[in-house]
Write an enzyme that holds these catalytic residues in place. Structure first.
Site, PDB file in Angstrom:
ATOM      1  N   ASP A  70       3.293  -1.275  -1.085  1.00 46.76           N
ATOM      2  CA  ASP A  70       3.961  -1.834   0.100  1.00 46.76           C
ATOM      3  C   ASP A  70       5.276  -2.515  -0.273  1.00 46.76           C
ATOM      4  O   ASP A  70       6.284  -2.373   0.429  1.00 46.76           O
ATOM      5  CB  ASP A  70       3.049  -2.843   0.803  1.00 46.76           C
ATOM      6  CG  ASP A  70       1.962  -2.168   1.627  1.00 46.76           C
ATOM      7  OD1 ASP A  70       2.045  -0.952   1.841  1.00 46.76           O
ATOM      8  OD2 ASP A  70       1.013  -2.875   2.040  1.00 46.76           O
ATOM      9  N   THR A 125     -15.559   0.005  -0.732  1.00 50.64           N
ATOM     10  CA  THR A 125     -16.229   0.058  -2.042  1.00 50.64           C
ATOM     11  C   THR A 125     -15.266  -0.159  -3.203  1.00 50.64           C
ATOM     12  O   THR A 125     -15.702  -0.382  -4.328  1.00 50.64           O
ATOM     13  CB  THR A 125     -16.878   1.438  -2.234  1.00 50.64           C
ATOM     14  OG1 THR A 125     -15.829   2.423  -2.215  1.00 50.64           O
ATOM     15  CG2 THR A 125     -17.874   1.748  -1.131  1.00 50.64           C
ATOM     16  N   ARG A 139      -7.816   3.725  -2.871  1.00 53.05           N
ATOM     17  CA  ARG A 139      -9.007   2.889  -3.037  1.00 53.05           C
ATOM     18  C   ARG A 139      -9.734   2.813  -1.722  1.00 53.05           C
ATOM     19  O   ARG A 139      -9.155   2.401  -0.711  1.00 53.05           O
ATOM     20  CB  ARG A 139      -8.602   1.449  -3.421  1.00 53.05           C
ATOM     21  CG  ARG A 139      -8.033   1.323  -4.769  1.00 53.05           C
ATOM     22  CD  ARG A 139      -8.120  -0.084  -5.276  1.00 53.05           C
ATOM     23  NE  ARG A 139      -7.453  -1.081  -4.458  1.00 53.05           N
ATOM     24  CZ  ARG A 139      -7.473  -2.375  -4.719  1.00 53.05           C
ATOM     25  NH1 ARG A 139      -8.146  -2.823  -5.759  1.00 53.05           N
ATOM     26  NH2 ARG A 139      -6.829  -3.221  -3.963  1.00 53.05           N
ATOM     27  N   ASP A 173       0.659  -6.150  -2.705  1.00 49.74           N
ATOM     28  CA  ASP A 173       0.438  -4.703  -2.769  1.00 49.74           C
ATOM     29  C   ASP A 173       1.701  -4.035  -3.313  1.00 49.74           C
ATOM     30  O   ASP A 173       2.749  -4.048  -2.666  1.00 49.74           O
ATOM     31  CB  ASP A 173       0.112  -4.169  -1.364  1.00 49.74           C
ATOM     32  CG  ASP A 173      -0.293  -2.705  -1.414  1.00 49.74           C
ATOM     33  OD1 ASP A 173      -1.452  -2.411  -1.079  1.00 49.74           O
ATOM     34  OD2 ASP A 173       0.541  -1.858  -1.808  1.00 49.74           O
TER      35      ASP A 173
HETATM   36  N1  URA Z   1      -3.042  -2.825  -6.066  1.00 51.19           N
HETATM   37  C1  URA Z   1      -1.961  -3.550  -5.708  1.00 51.19           C
HETATM   38  O1  URA Z   1      -0.988  -2.999  -5.225  1.00 51.19           O
HETATM   39  N2  URA Z   1      -2.009  -4.881  -5.851  1.00 51.19           N
HETATM   40  C2  URA Z   1      -3.058  -5.512  -6.384  1.00 51.19           C
HETATM   41  O2  URA Z   1      -3.024  -6.742  -6.518  1.00 51.19           O
HETATM   42  C3  URA Z   1      -4.171  -4.746  -6.758  1.00 51.19           C
HETATM   43  C4  URA Z   1      -4.134  -3.404  -6.595  1.00 51.19           C
END
Ligand code: URA
Length: 210
Positions: free
Chosen positions: A204, A109, A105, A201
């Site tokens: 992560d 944007t 991502r 995330d």
């Molecule tokens: N990607 C993620 O890892 N967590 C989110 O909350 C949104 C996108």
């Protein structure tokens, strides 16, 4: 809720998801829980697979036994967090073919940018299950399914762990023919495109990066 969404509300899924959401949950446990949940999501996404019959012999006698009809399924993981779901799904469907799509991502944007694409060649006539734990803005999921359809896929399903209403809407508009399977629909996205309450995330948490 959109018509093309199945929320897998099985108590085991919900319990494990709550454990995953907790910020104290460490990487190894998070990874194991995701693998366990993906088995249960996989059970649900394959529930309506068509069956045929074959003649077999048991040690006792001959019989007509059910068998899944059609060509081998394809699992497509959206890198990198998709791999956390992929592992459990492969435990359940070991003969599945596997594809990978690398999308990140753009932090400004939030648009999905492709950096890797490798999928099995003959996607038509096969069920293609795309996996990514977080359906947030929906940009990556939409882009991944766009690409898979370009490669000939006509029978596609999408499996995630958490979905945001914004992502469900965007995905449903772009791909109304693709059913989404999720363990929960959360409240909203924050200004960075993260799902709230969410779990942070997913990549992560899965791999211990920051
Ligand atoms: N990607 C993620 O890892 N967590 C989110 O909350 C949104 C996108």
């Amino acid at each position: 809720m959109s018509e093309n969404v199945t929320v897998v509300d099985h108590p085991l899924v919900q319990h494990k998801l709550a454990l995953m959401r907790r910020k104290q949950t460490r990487t190894a446990e998070f990874r194991l829980l995701l693998r366990e949940i993906s088995l249960l999501l996989g059970y649900e996404v394959t529930r309506d697979l068509p069956l045929t019959t074959v003649e077999i012999e048991t040690p006792m006698t001959e019989m007509t036994a059910p068998q899944i009809e059609g060509k081998k399924m394809v699992l497509v993981s959206i890198l990198r967090a998709g791999n956390g779901l992929l592992e459990g799904m492969l435990d359940l469907i070991p003969s599945a073919r596997v594809g990978h799509i690398g999308l990140y991502r753009d932090p400004e944007t939030l648009v999905a940018v492709e950096y890797y694409f490798k999928v099995p060649r003959d996607l038509s006539d096969r069920l293609v299950i795309v996996v990514d734990p977080m359906l947030a803005t929906g940009n990556s999921a939409v882009a991944a399914v766009d690409r898979i359809k370009e490669e000939g896929a006509t029978n596609v399903k999408f499996v995630c762990l958490l979905a945001a209403p914004e992502g469900l809407e965007a995905f449903g508009e772009a791909h109304p023919d693709v059913r989404i399977y999720t363990a929960a629909i959360d409240d909203h996205l924050d200004q960075h495109g993260y799902i709230v309450p969410g779990l942070g995330d997913a990549g992560d948490r899965l791999y211990g990066t920051k």
